[in-house]
Each structure stands twice: as C-alpha cells, then as structure tokens.
Design an enzyme around this catalytic site. Structure first.
Site, short mmCIF file in Angstrom:
data_model
loop_
_atom_site.label_atom_id
_atom_site.label_comp_id
_atom_site.label_asym_id
_atom_site.label_seq_id
_atom_site.Cartn_x
_atom_site.Cartn_y
_atom_site.Cartn_z
N GLY A 169 -10.26 -47.47 -45.29
CA GLY A 169 -9.81 -48.48 -46.26
C GLY A 169 -10.88 -48.80 -47.29
NE ARG A 222 -5.67 -51.52 -52.24
CZ ARG A 222 -5.07 -52.40 -51.45
NH1 ARG A 222 -5.24 -53.70 -51.65
NH2 ARG A 222 -4.30 -52.01 -50.44
CB SER A 224 -10.34 -61.86 -39.10
OG SER A 224 -10.00 -63.10 -39.68
CE1 TYR A 278 -5.58 -59.41 -40.88
CE2 TYR A 278 -6.44 -61.57 -40.29
CZ TYR A 278 -6.59 -60.37 -40.95
OH TYR A 278 -7.73 -60.12 -41.67
CB ALA A 298 -2.48 -60.59 -31.47
P1 NDP Z 1 -7.37 -55.12 -49.03
O1 NDP Z 1 -5.92 -55.36 -48.84
O2 NDP Z 1 -8.03 -55.56 -50.28
O3 NDP Z 1 -7.69 -53.55 -48.81
C1 NDP Z 1 -7.19 -52.91 -47.66
C2 NDP Z 1 -7.75 -51.51 -47.57
O4 NDP Z 1 -7.28 -50.91 -46.35
C3 NDP Z 1 -7.28 -50.61 -48.70
O5 NDP Z 1 -8.30 -49.69 -49.00
C4 NDP Z 1 -6.08 -49.89 -48.09
O6 NDP Z 1 -5.79 -48.62 -48.66
C5 NDP Z 1 -6.58 -49.71 -46.68
N1 NDP Z 1 -5.53 -49.47 -45.70
C6 NDP Z 1 -4.45 -50.24 -45.40
N2 NDP Z 1 -3.70 -49.66 -44.46
C7 NDP Z 1 -4.33 -48.48 -44.14
C8 NDP Z 1 -4.06 -47.42 -43.25
N3 NDP Z 1 -2.98 -47.43 -42.45
N4 NDP Z 1 -4.92 -46.36 -43.20
C9 NDP Z 1 -6.01 -46.33 -44.00
N5 NDP Z 1 -6.32 -47.30 -44.87
C10 NDP Z 1 -5.49 -48.37 -44.95
O7 NDP Z 1 -8.08 -55.79 -47.74
P2 NDP Z 1 -9.50 -56.54 -47.61
O8 NDP Z 1 -10.55 -55.80 -48.31
O9 NDP Z 1 -9.29 -57.97 -47.91
O10 NDP Z 1 -9.71 -56.44 -46.01
C11 NDP Z 1 -10.45 -55.39 -45.42
C12 NDP Z 1 -10.58 -55.69 -43.93
O11 NDP Z 1 -11.23 -56.95 -43.74
C13 NDP Z 1 -9.23 -55.78 -43.20
O12 NDP Z 1 -9.34 -55.25 -41.90
C14 NDP Z 1 -9.00 -57.29 -43.14
O13 NDP Z 1 -8.16 -57.65 -42.08
C15 NDP Z 1 -10.43 -57.78 -42.93
N6 NDP Z 1 -10.62 -59.17 -43.31
C16 NDP Z 1 -10.40 -59.60 -44.61
C17 NDP Z 1 -10.60 -60.91 -44.94
C18 NDP Z 1 -10.42 -61.42 -46.34
O14 NDP Z 1 -10.54 -62.64 -46.53
N7 NDP Z 1 -10.14 -60.60 -47.33
C19 NDP Z 1 -11.01 -61.90 -43.94
C20 NDP Z 1 -11.20 -61.36 -42.62
C21 NDP Z 1 -11.01 -60.04 -42.34
P3 NDP Z 1 -4.75 -48.46 -49.90
O15 NDP Z 1 -5.53 -48.85 -51.14
O16 NDP Z 1 -4.37 -47.03 -49.88
O17 NDP Z 1 -3.60 -49.38 -49.63
#
Ligand code: NDP
Length: 246
Positions: A13, A16, A141, A154, A156
């Site tokens: 991921g 972004r 998180s 989420y 869980a």
């Molecule tokens: P974003 O929604 O901004 O980005 C998500 C990223 O994960 C993207 O690159 C997306 O790819 C990728 N992704 C989603 N599903 C898959 C998949 N099945 N296989 C591979 N890649 C995947 O999320 P954040 O940057 O905000 O969050 C990143 C992590 O941090 C997550 O695990 C989130 O739960 C955790 N987190 C975030 C918080 C926040 O406040 N933002 C707080 C606590 C934890 P694509 O661009 O192709 O969709």
C-alpha cells in the site's frame, strides 16, 4: 542520513497516504524499496512515484489479501532485488458502520485486506529473512488498542495484528527477525479525508498535541524500527498519536 543503507524493503500500500511517506522516507534513508498498490486507478501514480525516486524503487500491483498474489510478489521482489530485509504490512481499508448495520461483506473485506494480508506477506516474507535476519512492521491503529464505535470490523483487524506481531516476535526472535506493530492515531490521508467535518473536529479536540499526524510522523517511527537503531526492540506496539488515547 543513511540509516537503511544496504537494506531491501517491501512496503504494501505504498501508492498513497502513510505508505507513500514510508516509500519516500525509506528511499531517503538509503533502502532499496519495493512497494505495492492494488487498484488499476493507482497504477499511474505508483509508477510516477517509482520513476521519481529512481532505479532503487519499484512499484508492483498486488492484492495483499490474496494468498497466491502475496507469494508471487515476495518471489518477484527477491528475484528483482536479491533478498528481503524489511517488510511493512501497511495496506489497509475501512468499511465503517454501526454493528447493527454491518454486512458480512463489510466484515470480510476489512479482515481480508487488513489482517489476512499480514499473514499472507509474513508467511512468505519470513523465508528470505531467515537467511540474514530482518524487521517486520505491521500497521495497527490506536483503534485496535482502545476500540471505536462504528469500527468494530476495523478495530478487530487492528487488534488481531497486535497479537500476531507479538507472536511472530517470540517465534522468530532467535533467528534475528524482529516484529513490531505501529499504532497511528489520526493521520491526515485520503482514508481520514473521507470522514465528515464533525468527526474530524471531534478527533482534533481530543488530541493533546492539537494537530493531526502526518505520514512522515509514522514513517520516522518505522525507520527507527527497521534500522539498527531499533536492534533490540521487538514484540512492541509503538503508538504515533500525539498522546491521543494514551
Ligand atoms: P490510504 O487509504 O490513504 O491508502 C491505502 C493504501 O493501501 C493505498 O496504497 C492502497 O492502494 C493500499 N491498499 C488497499 N487495499 C489493498 C490491497 N488489498 N492490497 C494492496 N494494497 C492495498 O490509507 P492510509 O495511508 O491512511 O493508511 C495506511 C495504513 O495505516 C492502513 O493500514 C490504515 O489502517 C493505517 N492507519 C491509518 C490511520 C490514519 O489516520 N490515516 C490511523 C491508523 C492506522 P490503492 O492506491 O491501489 O488503492
């Protein structure tokens, strides 16, 4: 600084948000970085990021929740880069709703992408690390520690990541493999942009440091855990949350 010189990192991921900050931060510290995205719509953006950062960074389209794709990804990365030292399971999604309204599909999608992905990548990523040790960092998180109304699926998945990380730390500590979870609070990304203004204001007023976190705040904690600076840190949950919920 070159805290990660000579290390090969795989970040899920990375197209972004926090993942993009991880890719940029790890490359800036001298790591060679493989990162993933899943949506066809993110291909151009992911490719542009890899091109901008140069030959030591490569983008791969791979669904982290799919066991076979995770296996193929690790095999490709090891072939392309020559090994694997750092794995960051960062990919994650939300499907927020109250429990009474939550569908089986909303539960399954979140568990598959957020938790099964961690099993998939760790299972295959461990093998190349057995040769020279490594560092696995799983993105949990604060919600996985404290819970949150409207996010039972989420929370869980993120709590599951913590138990998983502590278990892997105990199972592979003797092989030089460390495993930690990072628990971000509210980080400004597209995931949190989706929340309504009232919810965002509520979070902001609850954060003692009175600002949302940035992707760099999370990336810096991960650089510490991935580098030799964190050589004796394993099985821990490091919160990056501006003192929210501490
Ligand atoms: P974003 O929604 O901004 O980005 C998500 C990223 O994960 C993207 O690159 C997306 O790819 C990728 N992704 C989603 N599903 C898959 C998949 N099945 N296989 C591979 N890649 C995947 O999320 P954040 O940057 O905000 O969050 C990143 C992590 O941090 C997550 O695990 C989130 O739960 C955790 N987190 C975030 C918080 C926040 O406040 N933002 C707080 C606590 C934890 P694509 O661009 O192709 O969709």
């Amino acid at each position: 600084m070159n805290l990660l010189e000579g290390k090969i990192a795989l970040i899920t991921g990375g197209s972004r948000g926090i993942g993009e900050a991880l890719v940029r931060g790890f490359a800036a510290q001298g790591a060679r970085v493989a990162f993933t995205y899943v949506s066809a719509g993110s291909a151009a953006r992911a490719q542009a990021l890899a091109t901008e950062l140069g030959e030591n960074v490569r983008a791969y389209q791979s669904d982290a929740g799919d066991y076979a794709q995770a296996e193929a990804l690790v095999s490709d990365v090891v072939k392309d880069f020559g090994g694997l030292n750092i794995l960051i399971n960062n990919a994650g999604i939300t499907r927020d709703t109250l429990m009474l309204r939550m569908t089986e599909q909303q539960w399954d999608e979140v568990i598959q992408t957020n938790l099964k992905s961690v099993f998939n990548l760790t299972k295959h990523g461990l093998k190349p690390m057995l040769r020279g040790g490594g560092s696995i960092i799983n993105m949990s998180s604060v919600v996985g520690v404290f819970g949150q109304a409207g996010q039972a699926n989420y929370a869980a998945s993120k709590a599951g990541i913590i138990g998983f990380s502590k278990s892997i730390a105990k199972e592979y500590g003797s092989r030089g493999i460390r495993c930690n979870a990072v628990a971000p609070g509210f980080i400004a990304t597209e995931m949190t942009d989706a929340l309504d203004e009232k919810t965002k204001e509520g979070y902001l007023s609850a954060i003692p440091m009175k600002r949302f976190g940035t992707g760099d705040d999370v990336a810096n904690a991960c650089i510490y855990l991935a580098s030799d600076m964190g050589a004796y840190v394993s099985g821990q949950v490091i919160s990056v949350c501006g003192a929210l919920n501490c």
